[in-house]
Motif scaffolding. Sequence first.
Motif, PDB file in Angstrom:
ATOM      1  N   ALA A 181       1.004  -1.325  -0.115  1.00  0.00           N
ATOM      2  CA  ALA A 181       0.192  -0.259   0.023  1.00  0.00           C
ATOM      3  C   ALA A 181       1.138   1.169  -0.003  1.00  0.00           C
ATOM      4  N   MET A 182      -0.063   2.512  -0.889  1.00  0.00           N
ATOM      5  CA  MET A 182       1.080   3.435  -1.101  1.00  0.00           C
ATOM      6  C   MET A 182       0.959   4.209   0.243  1.00  0.00           C
ATOM      7  N   GLN A 183       1.777   4.871   0.533  1.00  0.00           N
ATOM      8  CA  GLN A 183       1.980   5.688   2.073  1.00  0.00           C
ATOM      9  C   GLN A 183       1.597   7.592   1.234  1.00  0.00           C
ATOM     10  N   ASP A 184       0.341   7.595   1.530  1.00  0.00           N
ATOM     11  CA  ASP A 184       0.295   8.843   1.038  1.00  0.00           C
ATOM     12  C   ASP A 184       0.055  10.046   2.272  1.00  0.00           C
ATOM     13  N   SER A 185       0.898  10.977   2.066  1.00  0.00           N
ATOM     14  CA  SER A 185       0.892  12.264   2.864  1.00  0.00           C
ATOM     15  C   SER A 185      -0.045  13.636   2.723  1.00  0.00           C
ATOM     16  N   TYR A 186      -0.734  13.066   1.883  1.00  0.00           N
ATOM     17  CA  TYR A 186      -1.351  13.810   1.353  1.00  0.00           C
ATOM     18  C   TYR A 186      -2.949  13.842   1.528  1.00  0.00           C
ATOM     19  N   VAL A 187      -3.208  13.115   2.647  1.00  0.00           N
ATOM     20  CA  VAL A 187      -4.877  12.397   2.283  1.00  0.00           C
ATOM     21  C   VAL A 187      -5.431  14.233   3.243  1.00  0.00           C
ATOM     22  N   ASP A 188      -4.861  14.840   3.972  1.00  0.00           N
ATOM     23  CA  ASP A 188      -5.655  16.363   4.725  1.00  0.00           C
ATOM     24  C   ASP A 188      -5.512  17.149   3.546  1.00  0.00           C
ATOM     25  N   SER A 189      -4.168  17.518   2.815  1.00  0.00           N
ATOM     26  CA  SER A 189      -4.011  18.482   2.257  1.00  0.00           C
ATOM     27  C   SER A 189      -3.844  18.476   1.404  1.00  0.00           C
ATOM     28  N   ILE A 190      -4.146  19.408   0.091  1.00  0.00           N
ATOM     29  CA  ILE A 190      -3.354  18.888  -1.439  1.00  0.00           C
ATOM     30  C   ILE A 190      -1.863  18.814  -1.791  1.00  0.00           C
ATOM     31  N   ASN A 191      -2.016  18.721  -2.494  1.00  0.00           N
ATOM     32  CA  ASN A 191       0.253  18.454  -2.799  1.00  0.00           C
ATOM     33  C   ASN A 191       0.131  19.758  -3.961  1.00  0.00           C
ATOM     34  N   PRO A 192       0.022  21.017  -3.475  1.00  0.00           N
ATOM     35  CA  PRO A 192       0.712  21.817  -4.401  1.00  0.00           C
ATOM     36  C   PRO A 192       1.120  21.360  -6.515  1.00  0.00           C
TER      37      PRO A 192
END
Length: 198
Positions: A181-192
């Motif tokens: 499973a991919m690590q997703d550090s942008y669940v709560d914020s957008i990736n600019p």
Amino acid sequence: MKSKVLHIVIIALCIMTVSSCSKDESEKRIEFAKIVESRTSQDLLNDLYVGSDADVEAIARIMNVTPSSIERIRNGETEPTAQFEERIREVSLYYMQNDQSFSKLQSIVDPEYGWYDSILNFPSHHPWWFWLGNALLIILSFIAGFLGLLPISAFFGFITIGELIVGCVAWVASLICSPKAMQDSYVDSINPTIEQIK
């Protein structure tokens, strides 16, 4: 003299056939490019979503982004940046050029596409080779058996059994080596760098 004329006619027919095939391919590419350019990024991502059977992680791996960014753009919550929109169009063009087959797209651009995937997808990616090859093996095995050439018939039978064993090994390997499973550090914020608020 007649044989020279015949050779020239055969060569001319071959050249015409090859050039017409390449023209057809280039016309298809131009048509696909027009279709991709006329559609929105959201529509293109939704096409990939349907083609992948809702495998957002596979789409994210192909696009080299996180699944949450794909989901927000796909659902119309955000828009892609110009650079990422170009990537979506590029991948969508590959997808269309490969008969809208997600597994063929994965074989080209998914970094997690393994050797076992190549084996498991071989029948769908190369149906003519697979079915004709197996049909030929069976026919030759029956002919050799009918003619009393049992060692040759057994050899063709072993090849068929070998195919089944390789398929089973690939299936087990796909279960063991499936992508994490991919690590997703942008669940709560957008990736600019990937998306922007409308």
